[in-house]
Design a protein around this motif. Structure first.
Motif, PDB file in Angstrom:
ATOM      1  N   ASN A  75       0.807  -1.222   0.000  1.00 55.29           N
ATOM      2  CA  ASN A  75       0.000   0.000   0.000  1.00 55.29           C
ATOM      3  C   ASN A  75       0.840   1.272   0.000  1.00 55.29           C
ATOM      4  N   VAL A  76       2.165   1.147  -0.158  1.00 54.91           N
ATOM      5  CA  VAL A  76       3.010   2.329  -0.329  1.00 54.91           C
ATOM      6  C   VAL A  76       2.553   3.133  -1.545  1.00 54.91           C
ATOM      7  N   THR A  77       1.932   2.450  -2.512  1.00 55.22           N
ATOM      8  CA  THR A  77       1.442   3.127  -3.718  1.00 55.22           C
ATOM      9  C   THR A  77       0.436   4.214  -3.381  1.00 55.22           C
ATOM     10  N   GLU A  78      -0.387   3.987  -2.361  1.00 60.06           N
ATOM     11  CA  GLU A  78      -1.418   4.951  -1.986  1.00 60.06           C
ATOM     12  C   GLU A  78      -0.827   6.250  -1.458  1.00 60.06           C
ATOM     13  N   TYR A  79       0.407   6.199  -0.965  1.00 55.80           N
ATOM     14  CA  TYR A  79       0.995   7.359  -0.302  1.00 55.80           C
ATOM     15  C   TYR A  79       2.088   8.041  -1.122  1.00 55.80           C
ATOM     16  N   LEU A  80       2.873   7.266  -1.856  1.00 52.33           N
ATOM     17  CA  LEU A  80       3.966   7.850  -2.631  1.00 52.33           C
ATOM     18  C   LEU A  80       3.777   7.704  -4.132  1.00 52.33           C
ATOM     19  N   GLY A  81       2.801   6.899  -4.550  1.00 50.46           N
ATOM     20  CA  GLY A  81       2.535   6.748  -5.973  1.00 50.46           C
ATOM     21  C   GLY A  81       3.337   5.651  -6.642  1.00 50.46           C
ATOM     22  N   HIS A  82       4.469   5.282  -6.066  1.00 49.85           N
ATOM     23  CA  HIS A  82       5.288   4.212  -6.626  1.00 49.85           C
ATOM     24  C   HIS A  82       4.698   2.859  -6.245  1.00 49.85           C
ATOM     25  N   SER A  83       4.783   1.892  -7.143  1.00 47.11           N
ATOM     26  CA  SER A  83       4.428   0.530  -6.771  1.00 47.11           C
ATOM     27  C   SER A  83       5.564  -0.042  -5.933  1.00 47.11           C
ATOM     28  N   MET A  84       5.281  -1.142  -5.244  1.00 47.70           N
ATOM     29  CA  MET A  84       6.312  -1.774  -4.433  1.00 47.70           C
ATOM     30  C   MET A  84       7.504  -2.177  -5.297  1.00 47.70           C
ATOM     31  N   VAL A  85       7.232  -2.673  -6.503  1.00 48.06           N
ATOM     32  CA  VAL A  85       8.313  -3.060  -7.415  1.00 48.06           C
ATOM     33  C   VAL A  85       9.111  -1.832  -7.845  1.00 48.06           C
ATOM     34  N   ASP A  86       8.407  -0.731  -8.152  1.00 49.04           N
ATOM     35  CA  ASP A  86       9.093   0.503  -8.544  1.00 49.04           C
ATOM     36  C   ASP A  86      10.048   0.969  -7.451  1.00 49.04           C
ATOM     37  N   MET A  87       9.572   0.916  -6.200  1.00 47.49           N
ATOM     38  CA  MET A  87      10.393   1.377  -5.083  1.00 47.49           C
ATOM     39  C   MET A  87      11.672   0.555  -4.978  1.00 47.49           C
ATOM     40  N   LYS A  88      11.535  -0.750  -5.177  1.00 46.98           N
ATOM     41  CA  LYS A  88      12.692  -1.629  -5.013  1.00 46.98           C
ATOM     42  C   LYS A  88      13.641  -1.576  -6.199  1.00 46.98           C
ATOM     43  N   THR A  89      13.115  -1.269  -7.384  1.00 46.45           N
ATOM     44  CA  THR A  89      13.991  -1.204  -8.554  1.00 46.45           C
ATOM     45  C   THR A  89      14.713   0.132  -8.656  1.00 46.45           C
ATOM     46  N   GLN A  90      14.288   1.133  -7.882  1.00 42.33           N
ATOM     47  CA  GLN A  90      15.013   2.403  -7.859  1.00 42.33           C
ATOM     48  C   GLN A  90      16.357   2.236  -7.163  1.00 42.33           C
ATOM     49  N   GLY A  91      16.484   1.192  -6.401  1.00 36.82           N
ATOM     50  CA  GLY A  91      17.690   0.912  -5.635  1.00 36.82           C
ATOM     51  C   GLY A  91      17.310   0.016  -4.477  1.00 36.82           C
ATOM     52  N   ASP A  92      18.294  -0.529  -3.785  1.00 38.37           N
ATOM     53  CA  ASP A  92      17.958  -1.421  -2.678  1.00 38.37           C
ATOM     54  C   ASP A  92      18.182  -0.746  -1.334  1.00 38.37           C
ATOM     55  N   SER A  93      18.182   0.588  -1.330  1.00 39.45           N
ATOM     56  CA  SER A  93      18.436   1.339  -0.109  1.00 39.45           C
ATOM     57  C   SER A  93      17.286   2.284   0.211  1.00 39.45           C
ATOM     58  N   LEU A  94      17.034   2.467   1.491  1.00 39.59           N
ATOM     59  CA  LEU A  94      16.039   3.434   1.946  1.00 39.59           C
ATOM     60  C   LEU A  94      16.376   4.835   1.453  1.00 39.59           C
ATOM     61  N   PHE A  95      17.662   5.134   1.314  1.00 39.64           N
ATOM     62  CA  PHE A  95      18.085   6.481   0.936  1.00 39.64           C
ATOM     63  C   PHE A  95      17.801   6.804  -0.528  1.00 39.64           C
ATOM     64  N   ASP A  96      17.401   5.801  -1.308  1.00 37.89           N
ATOM     65  CA  ASP A  96      16.941   6.068  -2.672  1.00 37.89           C
ATOM     66  C   ASP A  96      15.522   6.627  -2.664  1.00 37.89           C
ATOM     67  N   ILE A  97      14.823   6.467  -1.554  1.00 38.32           N
ATOM     68  CA  ILE A  97      13.451   6.945  -1.403  1.00 38.32           C
ATOM     69  C   ILE A  97      13.410   8.275  -0.655  1.00 38.32           C
ATOM     70  N   ILE A  98      14.335   8.446   0.298  1.00 42.48           N
ATOM     71  CA  ILE A  98      14.366   9.638   1.145  1.00 42.48           C
ATOM     72  C   ILE A  98      14.911  10.837   0.373  1.00 42.48           C
ATOM     73  N   ASP A  99      14.317  11.994   0.594  1.00 46.52           N
ATOM     74  CA  ASP A  99      14.820  13.231   0.004  1.00 46.52           C
ATOM     75  C   ASP A  99      16.257  13.482   0.474  1.00 46.52           C
ATOM     76  N   LYS A 100      17.110  13.941  -0.430  1.00 51.18           N
ATOM     77  CA  LYS A 100      18.533  14.111  -0.123  1.00 51.18           C
ATOM     78  C   LYS A 100      18.775  15.023   1.072  1.00 51.18           C
ATOM     79  N   ARG A 101      17.894  15.985   1.282  1.00 52.54           N
ATOM     80  CA  ARG A 101      18.075  16.917   2.396  1.00 52.54           C
ATOM     81  C   ARG A 101      17.967  16.232   3.753  1.00 52.54           C
ATOM     82  N   ASP A 102      17.356  15.042   3.795  1.00 54.43           N
ATOM     83  CA  ASP A 102      17.150  14.351   5.069  1.00 54.43           C
ATOM     84  C   ASP A 102      18.034  13.118   5.235  1.00 54.43           C
TER      85      ASP A 102
END
Length: 295
Positions: A75-102
């Motif tokens: 259900n991450v799709t409901e909040y960020l718009g990315h599918s679970m697969v999209d989130m994982k294919t962007q990279g295998d790190s939480l920091f690929d999802i987090i804004d660089k400022r944080d």
């Protein structure tokens, strides 16, 4: 081939690049390894013990201490718009999802306490997460969404190293902002609305506000908002209140404070305050607060 071993639909597998296949493979192998040691089962990558996520107003996130992804609920799709697969294919790190400022803030939280972390001890922080292009256009949140991340470390047996591995299991929940307050107000039961005189005396409070605070409207109306604040938060509340009144800015301001409940305890509330024209039965402008219970 590694592509054929991924627990995805055939159409989804065929769209993956070699880099995405490697990223997904790392996440699924890590997930199977940690989950099997955590729950003592040999579950496959497509199985999960977290089948209740659809009932939550947020999504589940599990990472290692260095930010490597272990699990993200669908259900991450409901909040960020990315599918679970999209989130994982962007990279295998939480920091690929987090804004660089944080990045520095989140890294400090995950490494907090060094080797003296106590499993089960609550940990909470705020960070901005990147959204998909489609959600950016529709939601009014901008490029990122501010999330409240709340969880704790879990000690997972690690026989290979003769000890335990710490993983961070958390729940991510979107915070109201000045731009998103009206959208979230319609559907979130953790949000309540209140109206005040310019001196922050209560004029109205919604039924959900009575529920969360434990006071009836009769016990709240005509009392000062300051009388419900934790003593340590009064100064911040006063500062934002003065800024709001001086500016009379329609966009308002944001703050996070602790509010008193009827049982004597306090809850954390994220607030958006803004000045509006008079209510139906008055000619005086009022301060309208959208309050989000976050703890």
């Amino acid at each position: 081939m590694m592509r054929d071993l991924l627990p995805l639909a055939e159409t989804a597998r065929q769209r993956l690049s070699q880099l995405q296949i490697m990223s997904l493979s790392c996440v699924y192998i890590r997930k199977c390894n940690i989950m099997s040691r955590w729950f003592g089962t040999s579950s496959t990558a497509s199985e999960t013990p977290f089948d209740f996520f659809q009932a939550l107003a947020g999504f589940l996130l599990i990472t290692t201490r260095d930010g490597k992804l272990v699990y993200i609920s669908e259900n991450v799709t409901e909040y960020l718009g990315h599918s679970m697969v999209d989130m994982k294919t962007q990279g295998d790190s939480l920091f690929d999802i987090i804004d660089k400022r944080d990045h520095i803030t989140v890294q400090a939280q995950l490494l907090r306490g060094g080797t003296d972390v106590i499993p089960g001890q609550p940990l909470a922080f705020f960070c901005r997460m990147n959204m998909s292009r489609s959600v950016k256009r529709q939601s009014g949140f901008g490029d990122v969404k501010t999330m409240h991340v709340r969880g704790h470390f879990v000690a997972v047996p690690d026989p290979e190293r003769g000890g335990e591995q710490l993983v961070f299991a958390s729940f991510c929940y979107p915070l109201i902002t000045i731009d998103s307050k009206d959208t979230l107000l319609l559907s979130d039961t953790m949000i309540f609305k209140s109206a005040h005189r310019l001196d922050m005396t209560y004029l109205e409070i919604s039924h959900s506000g009575e529920f969360h605070l434990g006071f009836s409207s009769e016990e709240i109306i005509s009392k000062s908002w300051y009388s419900f604040l934790h003593p340590e938060d009064i100064w911040e509340g006063q500062t934002k209140h003065i800024q709001l009144i001086k500016s009379r800015h329609e966009m308002g301001c944001m703050l996070t404070v602790r509010m008193l409940m009827a049982n004597g305890q306090h809850i954390w509330v994220n607030m958006v305050m803004h000045v509006r024209q008079a209510l139906a039965n008055s000619d005086d402008p009022v301060v309208v607060c959208v309050n989000q219970v976050i703890k």
